[in-house]
Design a protein around this motif. Structure first.
Motif, PDB file in Angstrom:
ATOM      1  N   ARG A  77       1.009  -7.844-108.816  1.00 39.82           N
ATOM      2  CA  ARG A  77       0.465  -8.163-107.488  1.00 39.82           C
ATOM      3  C   ARG A  77      -0.554  -9.296-107.586  1.00 39.82           C
ATOM      4  NH1 ARG A  77      -4.014  -6.834-104.901  1.00 39.82           N
ATOM      5  NH2 ARG A  77      -4.644  -5.389-106.564  1.00 39.82           N
ATOM      6  N   ILE A  78      -1.433  -9.218-108.590  1.00 42.97           N
ATOM      7  CA  ILE A  78      -2.443 -10.263-108.770  1.00 42.97           C
ATOM      8  C   ILE A  78      -1.784 -11.580-109.165  1.00 42.97           C
ATOM      9  CG2 ILE A  78      -4.412 -10.980-110.191  1.00 42.97           C
ATOM     10  CD1 ILE A  78      -5.212  -8.037-110.339  1.00 42.97           C
ATOM     11  N   LEU A  79      -0.789 -11.515-110.052  1.00 39.30           N
ATOM     12  CA  LEU A  79      -0.097 -12.736-110.474  1.00 39.30           C
ATOM     13  C   LEU A  79       0.613 -13.385-109.298  1.00 39.30           C
ATOM     14  CD1 LEU A  79       1.428 -11.605-113.903  1.00 39.30           C
ATOM     15  CD2 LEU A  79      -0.607 -13.001-113.509  1.00 39.30           C
ATOM     16  N   ARG A  80       1.202 -12.585-108.449  1.00 38.41           N
ATOM     17  CA  ARG A  80       1.893 -13.143-107.277  1.00 38.41           C
ATOM     18  C   ARG A  80       0.905 -13.846-106.349  1.00 38.41           C
ATOM     19  NH1 ARG A  80       6.903 -12.376-105.632  1.00 38.41           N
ATOM     20  NH2 ARG A  80       7.193 -10.605-107.043  1.00 38.41           N
ATOM     21  N   ARG A  81      -0.272 -13.269-106.186  1.00 36.36           N
ATOM     22  CA  ARG A  81      -1.285 -13.902-105.326  1.00 36.36           C
ATOM     23  C   ARG A  81      -1.748 -15.226-105.930  1.00 36.36           C
ATOM     24  NH1 ARG A  81      -6.728 -10.657-104.504  1.00 36.36           N
ATOM     25  NH2 ARG A  81      -7.057 -11.473-106.611  1.00 36.36           N
ATOM     26  N   ILE A  82      -1.962 -15.239-107.248  1.00 34.55           N
ATOM     27  CA  ILE A  82      -2.370 -16.474-107.922  1.00 34.55           C
ATOM     28  C   ILE A  82      -1.297 -17.540-107.760  1.00 34.55           C
ATOM     29  CG2 ILE A  82      -2.815 -17.510-110.185  1.00 34.55           C
ATOM     30  CD1 ILE A  82      -4.084 -14.792-110.989  1.00 34.55           C
ATOM     31  N   LEU A  83      -0.045 -17.154-107.935  1.00 34.28           N
ATOM     32  CA  LEU A  83       1.052 -18.123-107.829  1.00 34.28           C
ATOM     33  C   LEU A  83       1.229 -18.610-106.396  1.00 34.28           C
ATOM     34  CD1 LEU A  83       3.608 -16.471-110.266  1.00 34.28           C
ATOM     35  CD2 LEU A  83       2.345 -18.608-110.599  1.00 34.28           C
ATOM     36  N   GLY A  84       0.916 -17.752-105.428  1.00 37.68           N
ATOM     37  CA  GLY A  84       0.959 -18.200-104.031  1.00 37.68           C
ATOM     38  C   GLY A  84      -0.055 -19.304-103.792  1.00 37.68           C
ATOM     39  N   GLU A  85      -1.225 -19.177-104.403  1.00 38.64           N
ATOM     40  CA  GLU A  85      -2.245 -20.217-104.286  1.00 38.64           C
ATOM     41  C   GLU A  85      -1.835 -21.478-105.046  1.00 38.64           C
ATOM     42  OE1 GLU A  85      -5.981 -17.090-103.784  1.00 38.64           O
ATOM     43  OE2 GLU A  85      -5.516 -17.954-105.741  1.00 38.64           O
ATOM     44  N   ALA A  86      -1.198 -21.285-106.198  1.00 37.79           N
ATOM     45  CA  ALA A  86      -0.699 -22.449-106.946  1.00 37.79           C
ATOM     46  C   ALA A  86       0.349 -23.193-106.134  1.00 37.79           C
ATOM     47  CB  ALA A  86      -0.123 -22.001-108.292  1.00 37.79           C
ATOM     48  N   ALA A  87       1.167 -22.456-105.395  1.00 35.23           N
ATOM     49  CA  ALA A  87       2.191 -23.096-104.552  1.00 35.23           C
ATOM     50  C   ALA A  87       1.557 -23.928-103.445  1.00 35.23           C
ATOM     51  CB  ALA A  87       3.109 -22.025-103.959  1.00 35.23           C
ATOM     52  N   GLU A  88       0.308 -23.570-103.063  1.00 31.75           N
ATOM     53  CA  GLU A  88      -0.413 -24.359-102.053  1.00 31.75           C
ATOM     54  C   GLU A  88      -1.060 -25.607-102.646  1.00 31.75           C
ATOM     55  OE1 GLU A  88      -3.093 -22.510 -99.283  1.00 31.75           O
ATOM     56  OE2 GLU A  88      -2.117 -20.556 -99.509  1.00 31.75           O
TER      57      GLU A  88
END
Length: 332
Positions: free
Chosen positions: A200-211
């Protein structure tokens, strides 16, 4: 190593020059490491191996695994020895795979990280970390030598093993900033690792990286300044050309001509960096853009940084309403 062909003849074992040459090529390809089974397949007997060990012309690293020289083992030789010791289907994973892929980072763990099929039990080995994976063959980079899990898998496994959340983010952000992979590819690969801890935390980090977030400081700005205070959403890593050179704006509030640049170096004292930043800011000013620059102090004082961004945006026509993140927040 000493001439194996001559050594074998001395001990009364006939080995053809073709087999000797093939065995020499195999050892060279594996950084000097080989298994007992590989030696025997090329006509080298246990008696020869024992003689070579007694003559201090080879050394045993793990049970059934040798290297054709004595003395300290380079990392690449230890890597091959670990893979050979773990048997068929084993593959590099985690930081060892990243090191093999040439991903820049502070990979201080000198142990060799090896993944094996889940059904296999491997005895503990000195200097080797073994993890078991279901469907491992589907995670391995096809036709790569030595075998290794795909780059994205190695990054996610490495990030997932970090206890500190900021370190998890750094592993993923750094890889994206180096243009070794993308957040989209990492998000897709995350679905192939259902048992990975901290998904869950990794997905949130990657969502920010996608931004477009590419560092801890940029993440702090997004979370603690922009989102926490209801600011408009900036465009990140905006490509621009200045004086014939390509530059990237950390945050650009396009409708208002406001830029927010983040200095990741503590103190940012290096002369070349200061001059480059000044040149970039001056070029932006000449194009009508207003630049605000923040360093690591915004991590401890996000509200003060937000107040300055709000003032700049209002100066340039923003009519939105920011929100205070706490009772003592100065943003209004």
């Amino acid at each position: 190593m000493a001439e194996w062909y001559g050594a074998c003849m001395f001990l009364g074992v006939e080995v053809s020059r073709e087999r000797y040459g093939a065995f020499a090529e195999l050892r060279a390809r594996q950084a000097g490491a080989f298994t007992r089974a590989q030696a025997m397949a090329h006509g080298i007997t246990d008696k020869v191996l024992l003689g070579r060990r007694r003559a201090r012309q080879l050394q045993r690293v793990h049970v059934g695994v040798y290297v054709d020289f004595t003395g300290p083992l380079p990392w690449e030789t230890r890597m091959w020895a670990a893979l050979l010791a773990c048997g068929p289907g084993a593959a590099l994973t985690g930081t060892s795979a990243l090191r093999r892929y040439g991903v820049a980072g502070s990979w201080s763990d000198e142990r060799i990280h090896v993944a094996v099929p889940h059904a296999r039990r491997v005895e503990p080995k000195s200097g080797v970390v073994v993890t078991r994976h279901r469907h491992l063959s589907a995670l391995v980079q096809a036709s790569r030598e030595p075998p290794a899990v795909r780059l994205e898998v190695a990054l996610l496994v490495t990030a997932g093993a970090e206890q500190d959340v900021s370190r998890r983010a750094a592993v993923l952000f750094d890889a994206c900033r180096q243009r070794r992979t993308t957040a989209v590819r990492l998000l897709a690969e995350l679905d192939s690792l259902p048992e990975l801890p901290g998904r869950r935390i990794l997905r949130r980090i990657l969502g920010e990286a996608a931004e477009g977030v590419q560092s801890f400081l940029e993440q702090a700005y997004l979370r603690r300044v922009e989102r926490a205070h209801g600011l408009p959403r900036a465009r990140r890593q905006v490509r621009a050309v200045e004086g014939g050179a390509v530059v990237y704006r950390d945050n650009e509030y396009s409708p208002y001509g406001v830029l927010v640049e983040l200095d990741g170096q503590i103190g940012h004292a290096e002369t070349t960096s200061r001059w480059r930043d000044m040149t970039r800011d001056n070029a932006a000013a000449m194009s009508g853009k207003l630049t605000l620059r923040f360093g690591y102090h915004l991590v401890g004082e996000p509200c003060a940084a937000a107040a300055q961004v709000v003032a700049a945006l209002r100066l340039r026509g923003w009519t939105g309403t920011p929100r205070a993140c706490s009772a003592t927040c100065p943003v209004t």
